[in-house]
Design a protein around this motif. Structure first.
Motif, PDB file in Angstrom:
ATOM      1  N   ASP A  99       0.794  -1.149  -0.028  1.00 46.68           N
ATOM      2  CA  ASP A  99      -0.046  -0.076  -0.051  1.00 46.68           C
ATOM      3  C   ASP A  99       0.941   1.423  -0.062  1.00 46.68           C
ATOM      4  N   ALA A 100       1.963   1.363   0.745  1.00 47.09           N
ATOM      5  CA  ALA A 100       2.874   2.605   0.788  1.00 47.09           C
ATOM      6  C   ALA A 100       3.522   2.741  -0.430  1.00 47.09           C
ATOM      7  N   GLU A 153       1.034   4.200  -3.196  1.00 44.23           N
ATOM      8  CA  GLU A 153       0.860   5.556  -2.880  1.00 44.23           C
ATOM      9  C   GLU A 153       1.977   6.231  -3.319  1.00 44.23           C
ATOM     10  N   TYR A 170       2.140   6.336  -7.173  1.00 51.98           N
ATOM     11  CA  TYR A 170       0.983   7.220  -7.718  1.00 51.98           C
ATOM     12  C   TYR A 170       1.421   8.756  -7.545  1.00 51.98           C
ATOM     13  N   ALA A 171       1.825   9.214  -6.343  1.00 52.26           N
ATOM     14  CA  ALA A 171       2.397  10.417  -6.254  1.00 52.26           C
ATOM     15  C   ALA A 171       3.479  10.848  -7.230  1.00 52.26           C
ATOM     16  N   HIS A 174      -4.686  -3.290  -3.946  1.00 51.93           N
ATOM     17  CA  HIS A 174      -4.138  -2.212  -3.337  1.00 51.93           C
ATOM     18  C   HIS A 174      -4.185  -0.960  -4.693  1.00 51.93           C
ATOM     19  N   GLU A 175      -4.701   0.075  -4.103  1.00 52.82           N
ATOM     20  CA  GLU A 175      -5.118   1.043  -5.163  1.00 52.82           C
ATOM     21  C   GLU A 175      -4.865   2.376  -4.675  1.00 52.82           C
ATOM     22  N   ALA A 176      -4.762   3.442  -5.630  1.00 49.54           N
ATOM     23  CA  ALA A 176      -4.652   4.841  -5.527  1.00 49.54           C
ATOM     24  C   ALA A 176      -5.382   5.451  -6.823  1.00 49.54           C
TER      25      ALA A 176
END
Length: 334
Positions: free
Chosen positions: A24-25, A28, A31-32, A69-71
């Motif tokens: 998950d980390a 993120e 994605y960022a 696990h998504e963003a």
């Protein structure tokens, strides 16, 4: 390909994915990082795609246990486009077998554009591989069915089984593509002249256009990728969609030709089987681990999503997914 990931250490992971919180980390973070990039242009040769919001960006990783696990806009719907080629090829291999699919469609990269007519002529009418339009049209034509409508329903049902839910047609995209489909119509007629298509070319083009116009999300594509990653079993529904041998064959073809003329560079930089579509989707597969999918409409010159490539490259390095990355057992013992 400028992926802007030199700062991300290349990990080597031959075992399962790390714990969920770590994934998950990294989702993120990927994605960022990718969201800061605004290069590329939205596809406009299909009028319905030109209206896509270039700011949309979704990222999804579904593991072989079905964990997501998504963003970002991972649930946003868009047309699957050429990503459908990989999964229809898997359905064909399941239906007719390894040898017939190899002999009729082929697996070698053309080195030319995805919609090249020249590649067909240079190879005596052989479509070369199922990830270019000629090969995809031949693949669609070979799906066993009594008529085009039943062929379409077979493909729609098969891709829905990969996604783990019923996939619906985007009527607006379908109509827009059919109105601008002269090149695919010409390719289908050329393949018919070489005996590679024995069905009505117009019917084949219609079914192919419908399969490209199915609506999916990044989450759906990640589930589809995870199905190939888990030997053909959908990790969400538990249904076997294709055999482990077919999943292997499909990933091999995706590795060689899934990213158009940039396939070699993609494999060199990212090291995963992948497939892109001009609506902005990318799906890639880490065998035995899971599927990664992205959605971001701005594309590079080859037709691949810019943010999607960057996010996938980030995760490939950070999660140790690159199939060619390894670390020394001797150094670990020391």
């Amino acid at each position: 390909m400028e992926l802007d990931i030199a700062h991300v250490p290349q990990e080597a992971g031959t075992g399962p994915l790390p714990g969920g919180s770590r994934v998950d980390a990294l989702i993120e973070a990927a994605y960022a990082h990718a969201a800061t990039h605004h290069e590329g242009t939205v596809a406009d040769y299909i009028p319905a795609l030109a209206t896509a919001d270039p700011a949309q960006f979704g990222l999804s990783l579904v593991d072989v246990h079905g964990g997501a696990h998504e963003a970002g806009d991972a649930a946003a719907l868009f047309s699957i486009q050429s990503i459908s080629k990989a999964f229809v090829y898997a359905l064909l291999c399941e239906a007719v077998g390894h040898e017939e699919a190899l002999a009729t469609v082929g697996v070698n990269n053309t080195g030319l554009a995805f919609n090249s007519v020249v590649a067909i002529e240079l190879n005596g009418g052989h479509p070369r591989n199922p990830m270019v339009n000629a090969g995809a049209l031949a693949t669609t034509a070979l799906i066993p069915a009594a008529d085009p409508e039943r062929r379409w329903l077979t493909i729609q049902h098969g891709l829905s089984r990969f996604a783990g839910r019923p996939l619906e047609l985007d009527d607006a995209v379908y109509a827009s593509e059919m109105a601008a489909n002269q090149r695919n119509a010409a390719i289908a007629q050329l393949l018919e002249s070489y005996g590679r298509i024995r069905e009505d070319p117009a019917g084949v083009v219609d079914v192919y256009t419908r399969q490209c116009s199915l609506l999916v999300s990044a989450h759906d594509l990640a589930v589809m990728g995870a199905t190939l990653a888990d030997g053909g079993v959908n990790p969400v529904t538990g249904e076997r969609v294709v055999s482990a041998e077919v999943a292997r064959d499909t990933l091999a073809v995706m590795s060689a030709s899934g990213m158009y003329e940039n396939s070699g560079e993609w494999l060199f930089e990212i090291g995963l089987p992948g497939k892109s579509g001009v609506a902005g989707g990318i799906v890639c597969v880490a065998p035995g681990k899971g599927g990664i999918a992205t959605f971001s409409p701005p594309l590079d010159a080859a037709g691949n999503s810019v943010r999607g490539q960057i996010a996938t490259a980030y995760l490939s390095r950070a999660l140790g997914l690159n199939l060619f990355a390894s670390s020394s057992h001797f150094a670990q013992k020391e």
